[in-house]
Design a protein around this motif. Structure first.
Motif, PDB file in Angstrom:
ATOM      1  N   ILE A 323      25.978  24.650-110.079  1.00  0.00           N
ATOM      2  CA  ILE A 323      24.653  24.900-109.495  1.00  0.00           C
ATOM      3  C   ILE A 323      23.816  23.631-109.486  1.00  0.00           C
ATOM      4  CG2 ILE A 323      22.489  26.163-109.813  1.00  0.00           C
ATOM      5  CD1 ILE A 323      24.137  28.479-110.965  1.00  0.00           C
ATOM      6  N   VAL A 324      23.799  22.910-110.612  1.00  0.00           N
ATOM      7  CA  VAL A 324      23.016  21.676-110.704  1.00  0.00           C
ATOM      8  C   VAL A 324      23.512  20.646-109.694  1.00  0.00           C
ATOM      9  CG1 VAL A 324      22.471  19.703-112.186  1.00  0.00           C
ATOM     10  CG2 VAL A 324      22.338  22.023-113.106  1.00  0.00           C
ATOM     11  N   SER A 325      24.826  20.504-109.582  1.00  0.00           N
ATOM     12  CA  SER A 325      25.398  19.536-108.648  1.00  0.00           C
ATOM     13  C   SER A 325      25.031  19.869-107.201  1.00  0.00           C
ATOM     14  CB  SER A 325      26.919  19.494-108.796  1.00  0.00           C
ATOM     15  OG  SER A 325      27.294  19.117-110.111  1.00  0.00           O
ATOM     16  N   THR A 326      25.089  21.157-106.866  1.00  0.00           N
ATOM     17  CA  THR A 326      24.760  21.585-105.506  1.00  0.00           C
ATOM     18  C   THR A 326      23.298  21.328-105.183  1.00  0.00           C
ATOM     19  OG1 THR A 326      26.472  23.303-105.599  1.00  0.00           O
ATOM     20  CG2 THR A 326      24.781  23.531-103.907  1.00  0.00           C
ATOM     21  N   LEU A 327      22.396  21.704-106.109  1.00  0.00           N
ATOM     22  CA  LEU A 327      20.964  21.507-105.878  1.00  0.00           C
ATOM     23  C   LEU A 327      20.614  20.026-105.813  1.00  0.00           C
ATOM     24  CD1 LEU A 327      19.433  24.278-108.191  1.00  0.00           C
ATOM     25  CD2 LEU A 327      19.722  24.326-105.706  1.00  0.00           C
ATOM     26  N   TRP A 328      21.244  19.215-106.659  1.00  0.00           N
ATOM     27  CA  TRP A 328      21.000  17.776-106.651  1.00  0.00           C
ATOM     28  C   TRP A 328      21.425  17.173-105.311  1.00  0.00           C
ATOM     29  CZ3 TRP A 328      23.305  14.004-110.884  1.00  0.00           C
ATOM     30  CH2 TRP A 328      22.651  12.760-110.780  1.00  0.00           C
ATOM     31  N   TYR A 329      22.582  17.580-104.844  1.00  0.00           N
ATOM     32  CA  TYR A 329      23.105  17.081-103.571  1.00  0.00           C
ATOM     33  C   TYR A 329      22.186  17.488-102.402  1.00  0.00           C
ATOM     34  CZ  TYR A 329      26.200  16.746 -99.497  1.00  0.00           C
ATOM     35  OH  TYR A 329      26.723  16.462 -98.263  1.00  0.00           O
ATOM     36  N   LEU A 330      21.836  18.775-102.345  1.00  0.00           N
ATOM     37  CA  LEU A 330      21.000  19.251-101.244  1.00  0.00           C
ATOM     38  C   LEU A 330      19.614  18.622-101.275  1.00  0.00           C
ATOM     39  CD1 LEU A 330      21.950  23.055-101.207  1.00  0.00           C
ATOM     40  CD2 LEU A 330      22.731  21.257 -99.656  1.00  0.00           C
ATOM     41  N   GLY A 331      19.046  18.452-102.464  1.00  0.00           N
ATOM     42  CA  GLY A 331      17.743  17.811-102.590  1.00  0.00           C
ATOM     43  C   GLY A 331      17.762  16.376-102.119  1.00  0.00           C
ATOM     44  N   LEU A 332      18.836  15.674-102.430  1.00  0.00           N
ATOM     45  CA  LEU A 332      18.976  14.284-102.001  1.00  0.00           C
ATOM     46  C   LEU A 332      19.105  14.190-100.483  1.00  0.00           C
ATOM     47  CD1 LEU A 332      19.152  11.414-103.091  1.00  0.00           C
ATOM     48  CD2 LEU A 332      21.602  11.735-103.423  1.00  0.00           C
ATOM     49  N   VAL A 333      19.910  15.079 -99.903  1.00  0.00           N
ATOM     50  CA  VAL A 333      20.068  15.107 -98.448  1.00  0.00           C
ATOM     51  C   VAL A 333      18.727  15.398 -97.773  1.00  0.00           C
ATOM     52  CG1 VAL A 333      21.089  16.397 -96.535  1.00  0.00           C
ATOM     53  CG2 VAL A 333      22.505  15.742 -98.487  1.00  0.00           C
ATOM     54  N   PHE A 334      17.977  16.372 -98.303  1.00  0.00           N
ATOM     55  CA  PHE A 334      16.683  16.732 -97.730  1.00  0.00           C
ATOM     56  C   PHE A 334      15.713  15.562 -97.782  1.00  0.00           C
ATOM     57  CE2 PHE A 334      12.326  18.284 -98.343  1.00  0.00           C
ATOM     58  CZ  PHE A 334      12.157  19.010 -97.185  1.00  0.00           C
ATOM     59  N   ALA A 335      15.678  14.833 -98.901  1.00  0.00           N
ATOM     60  CA  ALA A 335      14.754  13.710 -99.054  1.00  0.00           C
ATOM     61  C   ALA A 335      15.075  12.593 -98.066  1.00  0.00           C
ATOM     62  CB  ALA A 335      14.808  13.192-100.488  1.00  0.00           C
ATOM     63  N   LEU A 336      16.355  12.280 -97.883  1.00  0.00           N
ATOM     64  CA  LEU A 336      16.739  11.223 -96.953  1.00  0.00           C
ATOM     65  C   LEU A 336      16.447  11.622 -95.504  1.00  0.00           C
ATOM     66  CD1 LEU A 336      20.131  10.183 -98.614  1.00  0.00           C
ATOM     67  CD2 LEU A 336      18.040   8.806 -98.521  1.00  0.00           C
ATOM     68  N   ILE A 337      16.715  12.901 -95.166  1.00  0.00           N
ATOM     69  CA  ILE A 337      16.416  13.379 -93.818  1.00  0.00           C
ATOM     70  C   ILE A 337      14.911  13.331 -93.556  1.00  0.00           C
ATOM     71  CG2 ILE A 337      16.396  15.434 -92.349  1.00  0.00           C
ATOM     72  CD1 ILE A 337      19.111  16.160 -93.431  1.00  0.00           C
ATOM     73  N   SER A 338      14.104  13.617 -94.576  1.00  0.00           N
ATOM     74  CA  SER A 338      12.653  13.601 -94.419  1.00  0.00           C
ATOM     75  C   SER A 338      12.152  12.210 -94.049  1.00  0.00           C
ATOM     76  CB  SER A 338      11.978  14.074 -95.716  1.00  0.00           C
ATOM     77  OG  SER A 338      12.340  15.405 -96.021  1.00  0.00           O
ATOM     78  N   ILE A 339      12.737  11.178 -94.686  1.00  0.00           N
ATOM     79  CA  ILE A 339      12.336   9.804 -94.360  1.00  0.00           C
ATOM     80  C   ILE A 339      12.697   9.475 -92.919  1.00  0.00           C
ATOM     81  CG2 ILE A 339      12.768   7.373 -94.883  1.00  0.00           C
ATOM     82  CD1 ILE A 339      13.111   8.165 -97.801  1.00  0.00           C
ATOM     83  N   ILE A 340      13.906   9.832 -92.515  1.00  0.00           N
ATOM     84  CA  ILE A 340      14.348   9.572 -91.140  1.00  0.00           C
ATOM     85  C   ILE A 340      13.502  10.370 -90.150  1.00  0.00           C
ATOM     86  CG2 ILE A 340      16.298   9.781 -89.542  1.00  0.00           C
ATOM     87  CD1 ILE A 340      18.161   9.413 -91.950  1.00  0.00           C
ATOM     88  N   TRP A 341      13.204  11.623 -90.492  1.00  0.00           N
ATOM     89  CA  TRP A 341      12.419  12.480 -89.610  1.00  0.00           C
ATOM     90  C   TRP A 341      11.005  11.934 -89.412  1.00  0.00           C
ATOM     91  CZ3 TRP A 341      14.126  16.738 -86.983  1.00  0.00           C
ATOM     92  CH2 TRP A 341      13.145  17.506 -86.350  1.00  0.00           C
ATOM     93  N   TYR A 342      10.456  11.369 -90.469  1.00  0.00           N
ATOM     94  CA  TYR A 342       9.109  10.810 -90.367  1.00  0.00           C
ATOM     95  C   TYR A 342       9.070   9.695 -89.325  1.00  0.00           C
ATOM     96  CZ  TYR A 342       5.091   7.875 -91.378  1.00  0.00           C
ATOM     97  OH  TYR A 342       3.967   7.111 -91.244  1.00  0.00           O
TER      98      TYR A 342
END
Length: 360
Positions: A323-342
């Motif tokens: 669970i921790v690994s999955t949430l860490w991975y998804l959170g990291l992907v979301f943060a990087l996409i947010s920078i690109i989206w901005y």
């Protein structure tokens, strides 16, 4: 995997086993006892073997109680029914142990041996790192510009440094960072990992450090309003997001492999194969020729992982770790996409630059 390493009569005593149920006990690197999957009684196992000390026969017994999730092993070693040693081990102990490597047979003089010695000499002099770094700088300067090449190499080094810090956290000796022209960088270690959790942390810390760098560049862009910092922030974010694709041998592929093969081997092969198929789709739709090489390497790694599933030396993730690994991975992907989206929302052409570079 190696479950226990201790001493018996001054010689190493090593117990290996897997979640499939088999166990093998070695004394002085000689197999003295083994149990198949049907021999164990639940979590309890007992190994009996006889050793000779001079002309005296010693009856030895190793009793263990093993729980896989969360991992814990209690053991008792006795000789002639006299207790010799007892103790317990958990996942932290497994992470810190140095995996056993069979001694290499002596080889006679040969050209291959001479070449191997030459390569070791080059490595000791750190010449390979210098040559590869210089070649990377020249290659990227030829493709783009000298200034962009310096910035790209800085991003790659910061990413790989995240892997190195994770390795050192687990007490692993590292060989440093190698820059490979057109392929990025590599962080190498002298030691093998022992658990799936180590694989997740070491793999994900590269993109995580990449995220920290993009955030720092984003702050610099807000302060200075300099488009150089903005362009580098979005390019670095895209570079690390690309590395998080769930395709072996990328970092995201290693995270997916560790999570899925910790569930069971069937789930592992299905999810990793799905990641490879997704890579083919992305490669075709975006025209990214780089994926062809990566998919070949990833397919080989998936096949090898499947063949060795019953003899894996890696301690799997427990449910909490998954669970921790999955949430860490998804959170990291979301943060990087947010920078690109901005930056994409600003209408600037910066977002097209990474895609054009990967397409070449």
């Amino acid at each position: 995997m190696e479950l226990l390493a201790t001493e018996c009569l001054g010689k190493p005593l090593r117990l290996e086993g897997s979640m499939a149920g088999w166990q093998q006990l070695y004394w002085d690197n000689t197999l003295v006892s083994q149990l198949d999957a049907s021999s164990s009684d639940g979590s309890y196992s007992s190994h009996s073997f006889t050793l000779l000390q001079g002309e005296v026969r010693l009856n030895c017994k190793l009793q263990i109680e093993l729980v896989w999730q969360p991992f814990n092993i209690d053991y008792k070693l006795s000789i002639n029914e006299q207790p010799i040693e007892d103790g317990s081990r958990n996942q932290k102990d497994i992470e810190q142990q140095v995996p056993f490597t069979p001694p290499k047979a002596e080889r006679r003089f040969s050209l291959i041996g001479l070449f191997s010695l030459g390569m070791k000499a080059l490595k000791s002099a750190k010449l390979i790192k210098v040559v590869l770094a210089s070649a990377s700088l020249a290659a990227y300067s030829w493709l783009f510009s000298f200034q962009f090449a310096i910035a790209l190499i800085a991003c790659l080094v910061f990413h790989e440094y995240g892997h190195v810090r994770a390795m050192k956290y687990f007490g692993m000796k590292t060989k440093g960072i190698y820059l490979v022209p057109f392929l990025g960088g590599l962080a190498l270690s002298d030691e093998k990992i022992n658990t799936r959790w180590q694989d997740v942390v070491i793999s994900i810390m590269g993109p995580f450090f990449g995220l920290l760098l993009s955030i720092a560049l984003l702050i610099a862009y807000f302060i200075t309003d300099n488009m150089f910092f903005g362009g580098l922030a979005v390019f670095n974010a895209f570079l690390n997001l690309f590395n998080l694709l769930p395709i072996l041998p990328l970092d995201g592929g290693h995270v997916l492999k560790s999570i899925s093969f910790s569930m069971n081997s069937v789930t592992g092969i299905v999810l990793c194969a799905a990641g490879a198929i997704g890579g083919v789709v992305i490669s075709y739709s975006l025209g990214l020729t780089l994926f062809g090489f990566l998919l070949i390497m990833g397919t080989i790694e998936i096949v090898l992982e499947w063949k060795q599933r019953h003899h894996s030396h890696l301690l799997p993730l427990d449910r909490y770790g998954q669970i921790v690994s999955t949430l860490w991975y998804l959170g990291l992907v979301f943060a990087l996409i947010s920078i690109i989206w901005y930056f994409a929302s600003t209408g600037d052409a910066l977002l097209q630059l990474p895609l054009q570079i990967l397409g070449t």
